[in-house]
Design an enzyme around this catalytic site. Sequence first.
Site, PDB file in Angstrom:
ATOM      1  CB  CYS A 157      -0.968  -0.012   1.179  1.00  0.00           C
ATOM      2  SG  CYS A 157      -0.200   0.090   2.827  1.00  0.00           S
ATOM      3  CG  HIS A 209      -4.404   0.203   4.020  1.00  0.00           C
ATOM      4  ND1 HIS A 209      -3.729  -0.725   3.249  1.00  0.00           N
ATOM      5  CD2 HIS A 209      -5.429   0.650   3.241  1.00  0.00           C
ATOM      6  CE1 HIS A 209      -4.331  -0.845   2.074  1.00  0.00           C
ATOM      7  NE2 HIS A 209      -5.360   0.003   2.043  1.00  0.00           N
ATOM      8  CG  HIS A 221      -7.072   0.576  -1.190  1.00  0.00           C
ATOM      9  ND1 HIS A 221      -7.156  -0.315  -0.145  1.00  0.00           N
ATOM     10  CD2 HIS A 221      -8.239   0.426  -1.901  1.00  0.00           C
ATOM     11  CE1 HIS A 221      -8.311  -0.959  -0.205  1.00  0.00           C
ATOM     12  NE2 HIS A 221      -8.983  -0.532  -1.253  1.00  0.00           N
TER      13      HIS A 221
END
Length: 255
Positions: A157, A209, A221
């Site tokens: 990510c 994240h 993402h």
Amino acid sequence: MFGICNLSIVPLRLEPSDLSEMVNQVLFGEHFTVLEQGKKWSKIKLAFDGYEGYIDNKQYREIAETDFRELEESAKHYAGDLIDFITDNSNRLTTIPLGAHLPFFKDNSIQINQQRYTYEGKFNAGPLPKSDIVRIAYMFLNVPYLWGGKSPFGIDCSGFTQTVYKLCGYDLLRDAKQQATQGEVLSFIEESEPGDLAFFDNKDGVITHVGIIMNDYNIIHAHGKVRIDKLDHSGIYNVDTQQHTHKLRVIKRFL
């Protein structure tokens, strides 16, 4: 002592062993400081973001300090296609991925020590407009998730957000929790613009994240693959499973 990556994608490991966790990757043309050099492994510190780890001695070339300093001060050029290649003087090919560095790039030529290469592909040389962030992000759509990855063959990510921003001419740190220390905090989702970053934490409150905000409260993402989901005040709503997968912590603007 200083070095540069002369191969397409090289693993950067937590410990000096092929069995050790890959915590990052070094792409072609990335330069670094060699902190320690052992018989088989070197501990390095990447010039771009200060990330440290171990790299196989066979997978890089030493460079002079003068070259290192010049690379630090020169304009940055990055490969702009998902995959391309360079050719050396003997017409041998080396593949390079999107985001690879093009050291000493001039007139379709790059150089590592005395070795010159020809590169005739697309390249990015920022800064690009903020509107290009989402456009570049789309190039990674459906790339599989890979812990420590930052290439079109596998990406995590924060490697995704860092690479997209890099291709647009802006520097982010490597990990999500590090990136969250940068930028300007936004109070509400409604204030966000395409290209802003949203950060998400786990049950312990640790940011784990990050994704890139798009139009209409969408977010792109890396989760299983680089994908597009919905973003709301709770977090990320997975359009396939119809469930929330990540809890929103903060939204930040970097430009």
